[in-house]
Design a protein around this motif. Sequence first.
Motif: not given
Length: 439
Positions: A51-76
């Motif tokens: 989980g070490q972060i080695v690069y980021e760009k605007n990583a804490d900006k809240v944006l739409g995630i569209a179907s990447m939401s399905k990763m949460m559904t997959e987890y559950i």
Amino acid sequence: MKKISKITLIFTFVFVLVMSQFAYQPGEAEAESDNLGLKAEAAIIIDGKTGQIVYEKNADKVLGIASMSKMMTEYIIMESIENGKITWDQKVKINKYVHDLSKAPNLSNVGLTEGEDYTVKELYQAMAVYSGNAATVALAQLVSGSEKNFVKLMNEKAKKLGLKNHKFVNASGLNNSNLLGEYPTGKKDEENVMTATDTALLAYRLINDYPEVLKYASISKLKFRDGKEYPNFNWMLPGLIFEYKGVDGLKTGSTDFAGYGHTGTVIRDGQRYITVVMKSTTKNERFRDSTKLMDYAYATFEKEKILPANYQVKGKETLSVVKGKEKNVNIQSKKAIELLVENGEKENYKTELVIDKNKLDKDGKLTAPIKKGEKVGYITVTPKNGKDYGYINGDSAKVDVVAAESVEKANWFVLSMRAVGGFFGDVWSSVSSTVKGWF
């Protein structure tokens, strides 16, 4: 006149040269982002194992995630299977709403027939490979009775996983306006949102808690029961348009609001990375952005042992002990610290020993008995120069410091003799000081 012009010209040149030293210089993160030439509005790279972060760009900006939401559904879904709430072979009967959603135009779907039974595995594959929205809703209804209840579960799970900036309003990641007027929560045109940091954390937890998800995420083409073959939208998988060696997941997403996003994961020579790009400009550009991130990661970083196991900080190899058979105990790191390090920067790290004050008495000593391996503090490792992005879960590079051996408590006789010796020592010191004062 010519002489004056030359003087003026020289003065102007010097002035511009001096002022250029005070001109705006991009920050380190911004300069780094520009150097990669990303079109995405936000991005991040993390070590898939630590989980070490080695690069980021605007990583804490809240944006739409569209179907990447399905990763949460997959987890559950994975968690529900693990807990025995549902099974892979369990039948799911398709209702009219799910059927209608599966044939809605301009949405990613495999066709689902009303009244027909599909297994959890079939629906999960449709969701994971072809981003089937109706299949996702069917699974949500199975787990929670309704999509509305499932969305509540998604937000609760997000908090438990440590996501900080998120909001789920539906299970699929579609805009609520696409859900045939039956959107579960939020406003009628609302969508799910997260940051790149939270998206990477979700992906990190998904593949580490349930690594079997990669068996499905890595399927390049899905043969469904309707006889059709559906290509995975992750075009970086083997045999697809942007094939990239080692990619075996994970999820794409796109809506007008979210733009084009991609959460990728890749492994080469045992080193796994997770990359996220959000709000890239086109369907193809998101994969070019992901390619740049993966190229950068493998070209720039190497896993290095920064601190060996059983490491002792120079000059702080021991701690004093009271009421023990020994007056000191050796302390050392419990295990090694390995970090992803920029090429040639292995020596650019410093250590700091932090002792747990709750373990010490008022004089800063440990109290016997002490067991071998007992934690007494920790050592942190940070760069001497440059930015330390930390870890996706908020941790830093640190390792427990433990007692290298046991120290038994001294018996009453030894403690008594020490007390007597201490008493007479104090008396002698007092007498000695008094005698010296006479002279």
